[in-house]
Design a protein around this motif. Structure first.
Motif, mmCIF file in Angstrom:
data_model
loop_
_atom_site.group_PDB
_atom_site.id
_atom_site.type_symbol
_atom_site.label_atom_id
_atom_site.label_comp_id
_atom_site.label_asym_id
_atom_site.label_seq_id
_atom_site.Cartn_x
_atom_site.Cartn_y
_atom_site.Cartn_z
ATOM 1 N N ALA B 28 -3.552 15.621 -1.570
ATOM 2 C CA ALA B 28 -2.556 15.641 -2.636
ATOM 3 C C ALA B 28 -2.826 14.514 -3.612
ATOM 4 O O ALA B 28 -2.917 13.354 -3.232
ATOM 5 N N ALA B 29 -2.962 14.859 -4.871
ATOM 6 C CA ALA B 29 -3.363 13.898 -5.885
ATOM 7 C C ALA B 29 -2.370 12.755 -5.998
ATOM 8 O O ALA B 29 -2.735 11.627 -6.237
ATOM 9 N N GLN B 30 -1.113 13.049 -5.802
ATOM 10 C CA GLN B 30 -0.079 12.073 -6.118
ATOM 11 C C GLN B 30 0.131 11.008 -5.050
ATOM 12 O O GLN B 30 0.976 10.163 -5.216
ATOM 13 N N ARG B 31 -0.571 11.074 -3.936
ATOM 14 C CA ARG B 31 -0.269 10.137 -2.861
ATOM 15 C C ARG B 31 -0.993 8.814 -2.982
ATOM 16 O O ARG B 31 -0.811 7.952 -2.172
ATOM 17 N N GLY B 32 -1.822 8.675 -3.970
ATOM 18 C CA GLY B 32 -2.497 7.398 -4.151
ATOM 19 C C GLY B 32 -3.914 7.469 -3.614
ATOM 20 O O GLY B 32 -4.159 7.997 -2.534
ATOM 21 N N SER B 33 -4.832 6.933 -4.381
ATOM 22 C CA SER B 33 -6.246 7.013 -3.997
ATOM 23 C C SER B 33 -6.706 5.642 -3.524
ATOM 24 O O SER B 33 -5.995 4.642 -3.627
ATOM 25 N N GLN B 34 -7.929 5.601 -3.054
ATOM 26 C CA GLN B 34 -8.552 4.334 -2.672
ATOM 27 C C GLN B 34 -8.576 3.391 -3.882
ATOM 28 O O GLN B 34 -8.289 2.199 -3.766
ATOM 29 N N ALA B 35 -8.887 3.939 -5.035
ATOM 30 C CA ALA B 35 -8.953 3.111 -6.244
ATOM 31 C C ALA B 35 -7.590 2.491 -6.548
ATOM 32 O O ALA B 35 -7.506 1.333 -6.960
ATOM 33 N N ASP B 36 -6.531 3.268 -6.315
ATOM 34 C CA ASP B 36 -5.178 2.748 -6.565
ATOM 35 C C ASP B 36 -4.880 1.568 -5.648
ATOM 36 O O ASP B 36 -4.348 0.542 -6.076
ATOM 37 N N ALA B 37 -5.218 1.733 -4.360
ATOM 38 C CA ALA B 37 -4.931 0.670 -3.388
ATOM 39 C C ALA B 37 -5.742 -0.581 -3.717
ATOM 40 O O ALA B 37 -5.238 -1.705 -3.660
ATOM 41 N N THR B 38 -6.994 -0.386 -4.096
ATOM 42 C CA THR B 38 -7.841 -1.528 -4.457
ATOM 43 C C THR B 38 -7.261 -2.252 -5.670
ATOM 44 O O THR B 38 -7.189 -3.478 -5.720
ATOM 45 N N PHE B 39 -6.814 -1.464 -6.643
ATOM 46 C CA PHE B 39 -6.204 -2.049 -7.847
ATOM 47 C C PHE B 39 -4.990 -2.901 -7.468
ATOM 48 O O PHE B 39 -4.844 -4.037 -7.936
ATOM 49 N N MET B 40 -4.139 -2.359 -6.633
ATOM 50 C CA MET B 40 -2.940 -3.094 -6.235
ATOM 51 C C MET B 40 -3.315 -4.389 -5.511
ATOM 52 O O MET B 40 -2.766 -5.456 -5.788
ATOM 53 N N ARG B 41 -4.253 -4.293 -4.584
ATOM 54 C CA ARG B 41 -4.672 -5.490 -3.840
ATOM 55 C C ARG B 41 -5.257 -6.544 -4.768
ATOM 56 O O ARG B 41 -4.908 -7.715 -4.713
#
Lengths: 577, 192
Positions: B28-41
């Motif tokens: 599911a696209a909306q659940r957050g990707s690896q790139a999103d988590a890396t960005f947040m970190r």
């Protein structure tokens, strides 16, 4: 006692007074909860609360951004409520019991709606938005499936909206505003404010995220204007992208010039976008809340808006939205410090940060008058900052309903621009007392007798004004007498009051409150109005005309002569009704 | 460095410890990707340095507009760190990848240890100039991080990440403008 001591004592007394005031405020300490949070209300009544429909929220995460409710648009007895997940249509024929007519999933955020006849406009800005309204998002960085811009639906059949156009823009549409030019019967226009990233030219030809020095045709530093031909709305397209931040030398980044500042810094231009543009077409002006500035545009030529004023403010983090007073001599701007997702009304947060700023207008010159911030602290679990609102049509005063996210709904009187004052409120405890999830009032808008508040996490609230020391029943009745067939809050309509006895009595009540006319004359006018109301036809006309003449003469010696003249006019208009 | 900021850096690292590769959720696209988590970190670490820098202000300059700037950065970025930590917890990111690289990694616009030490020693006008130049560069780094996020396939499909990235971009641009005014020697003031 020395002067120093007395000032110290006074400050202590004020501080104590403020603390004491907060302690007595029923908004402090409200228990949290989803649909069962405790609430506090003053000088308003909650007419109804409608729960957010299942499938338009995520029960596992009540703060899931993909399902936040957003803005409202009104037509007849229908309310269109935007959502990051699409839109909802409510029938509010019975405000005590709104009926959900339709849920229309079509993700893309923010989903701000506007309505014009059978055309519904929806803003889409996120990169997950799809032309086909699909929920799967768009993985590729360049894709023809992606939609960012303004969708146009034909809602002739409310139960079956049809997307008839989807106008793509380079930065998508964070918000939009309808511009209806009374001299152009064939078209309407949509001002599009995009605030997020510029997409690739491979996805939409001509898009450029470069700075002006590198690319004079950059998609930054502009708004987009869509022309919608009413006989063929499917042909809607962008017809202008005015450079409203230009300076006289033609520099398109004219308001905050770029240029490197120190070793290693870039030449990023700043005010390159508007968040919201409120168009007050009856006065040919628009107020843009544009990142680092508040601006005013002359929109006499709808597709060529010209900037006529701009202001900045040391306490404003991000200029977000604007509302004119009905005479357009004041503008109330909001500062959405933190984007609305942060708790900015805590007891530790400065009252001049994340607040409203009220400016007065004299020609093109704007002068700062005051800040207004929700006058009660909220918990760290409640996102709270100044957000959207609209005027309440109380004659002779400038009163606005406003949403403050989880700070609730607040009604502010800014008639005295230097001393704005809260006169009513409605607030709930946090949607989750243990953590900060996004919820609360996105916007609170007066429409045909009620205040509608779009609750981001919980649904739709409908409130009404209750008479109080600040607002009389006559003032409320005069406000209720103003009816619109359609209302889009950012396309601000001019308020015109029909001639009613309530209108005249509203002015009389105000003259009592401010002692603007001697008590004996007030009593005489009150009696004369009551007597005239008992008559009809020619007798009533004659009585009211004679009364209006007397009131004209009262104005000369009255403390509040302008208001006495408003009263005389109201009585005269009533006589010709 | 101040006690508070060390604490924040520790919390930032703790967030990394719960973060990393996201559990796959049926694509599911909306659940957050690896790139999103890396960005947040990465943004947590980036923000932590802004707070650390701002903590230097009160002892090094008496300019009220500088103190207010620092206060605003401090409040804004602490709240955002809390939000990013919450997001990482809620999106059930696991621990593996990022821990070791975080402590040594410098995100765009971040000051080096030597630059931080220089800032720490400076006083008065010299401090103000170094701080403003450093923080403008730091904020511009955040804009770069947002651009890098959005340039990745599958990134920012999760609505909160998209909105947060857009907010960072808008807020920090506006703050860069205010810092430029201060750097140009203008006091923060209202302009008509």
């Amino acid at each position: 006692m020395t002067a120093r001591t007395s000032i110290g004592t006074l400050a202590a007394a004020l501080l104590f007074g403020a603390t004491n005031l907060h302690a007595q405020d029923p908004r402090v300490g409200l228990a949290g909860g989803f649909q069962n949070a405790a609430s506090a209300i003053r000088n308003l009544e909650l007419v109804s609360h409608s729960d957010k429909p299942a499938s338009f929220y995520n029960p596992a995460n009540l703060g899931d951004f993909a399902f936040l409710n957003s803005d409202l648009a009104f037509q007849g007895t229908t309310v269109f409520q935007g959502s990051f997940n699409g839109f909802q249509i409510w029938d509010v024929s019975n405000t005590a019991k709104p009926q959900l007519k339709l849920l229309f999933p079509c993700p893309g955020g923010q989903g701000d709606p506007s309505i014009y006849g059978h055309l519904l406009f929806i803003s889409v800005e996120e990169t997950r938005g799809r032309v086909d309204c699909g929920k799967q998002g768009v993985q590729d960085t360049v894709s023809l499936d992606r939609f960012r811009g303004v969708r146009i639906f034909d809602v002739s059949d409310l139960m079956q909206p049809k997307q008839i156009a989807a106008v793509q823009t380079c930065r998508g549409s964070h918000t939009h505003t309808l511009a209806v030019d009374p001299n152009d019967k064939k078209n309407i226009y949509v001002y599009v404010s995009g605030t997020s990233s510029v997409r690739s030219p491979n996805e939409l030809a001509g898009c450029s995220g470069k700075q002006p020095a590198e690319d004079p045709n950059t998609s930054l530093f502009r708004i987009d204007i869509i022309k919608v031909p009413l006989d063929s709305p499917q042909a809607a397209k962008v017809v202008a992208s005015p450079r409203i931040f230009s300076d006289s030398a033609g520099n398109i980044a004219g308001l905050w010039k770029g240029g490197a500042h120190g070793e290693g810094t870039q030449a990023t231009g700043v005010t390159n976008q508007c968040h919201d543009v409120t168009i007050y077409m009856a006065k040919h002006v628009a107020a843009g809340a544009c990142s680092g500035n508040g601006i005013v545009l002359d929109v006499s030529d709808v597709v060529k808006p010209k900037r006529i004023s701009e202001v900045s403010d040391p306490n404003f983090a991000y200029w977000h939205s604007a509302t004119f007073s009905n005479d357009a001599k004041k503008v109330l701007y909001t500062d959405e410090w933190g984007g609305g997702t942060q708790p900015r009304c805590r007891v530790t947060d400065r009252p001049e940060w994340g607040a409203d700023a009220i400016f007065t207008r004299e020609g093109h010159r704007m002068t700062f008058a005051s800040y207004f911030k929700l006058p009660v602290p909220q918990t760290p679990e409640e996102n709270c900052v100044a957000h959207n609102g609209s005027l309440i049509p109380i004659p002779g005063r400038d009163v606005m309903a406003q949403g403050w996210y989880q700070g609730g709904v607040s009604v502010v009187d800014f008639t005295d621009a230097a001393h704005p004052k809260e006169i009513a409120f409605f607030d709930r405890g946090p949607i989750d007392p243990a953590k900060m999830l996004i919820a609360g009032s996105w916007g609170a808008y007066w429409y045909n007798g009620n205040i509608y508040s779009s609750e981001i996490g919980r649904g739709l609230d409908i409130l009404k004004l209750a008479p109080s020391e600040f607002i009389s029943q006559n003032e409320i009745d005069a406000a209720i007498s103003v009816r619109w067939s359609e209302f889009n809050p950012q396309a601000q309509p001019e308020i015109v009051w029909p001639a009613t006895f309530s209108l005249a009595r509203a002015y009389l009540d105000q003259l009592v409150r401010n002692d603007g006319l001697g008590a004996a004359r007030r009593d005489a006018v009150t009696s004369a109005l009551a007597a005239a109301e008992q008559t009809s036809g020619g007798a009533r006309r004659a009585a009211l005309q004679s009364l209006a003449g007397t009131i004209d003469r009262d104005a000369g010696g009255a403390k509040d002569a302008p208001r006495v003249r408003l009263l005389a006019k109201a009585v005269r208009d009533l006589s010709t009704k | 460095m101040g006690r508070l900021s060390s604490h924040l850096v520790r919390s930032a690292l703790a967030a990394c410890a719960v973060a990393s590769a996201l559990r796959a959720q049926g694509g599911a696209a909306q659940r957050g990707s690896q790139a999103d988590a890396t960005f947040m970190r990465d943004m947590i670490a980036h923000h932590a340095q802004a707070i650390e820098m701002s903590a230097l202000i009160p002892a090094r300059t008496t300019r009220e507009d500088m103190r207010l700037l620092g206060e605003r950065i401090d409040v804004s970025q602490k709240d955002e760190i809390a939000m990013m930590q919450r997001w990482l917890r809620e999106h059930d990111a696991d621990t593996a990848v990022a821990h070791h690289h975080m402590e040594s990694m410098i995100m765009p616009g971040m000051l080096t240890a030597a630059q931080l030490a220089q800032l720490d020693k400076a006083r008065g006008a010299a401090f103000e100039r170094l701080f403003l130049e450093g923080m403008i560069r730091h904020h511009e780094g955040a804009l770069t991080m947002v651009a890098q996020l959005l340039a990745q396939r599958g990134a920012a499909q999760e609505s909160q990440v998209f909105q947060f990235a857009s907010d960072i971009d808008a807020d920090q641009r506006a703050e860069i403008a205010r810092m430029r005014r201060l750097l140009d020697g203008k006091r923060a003031a209202r302009h008509h």
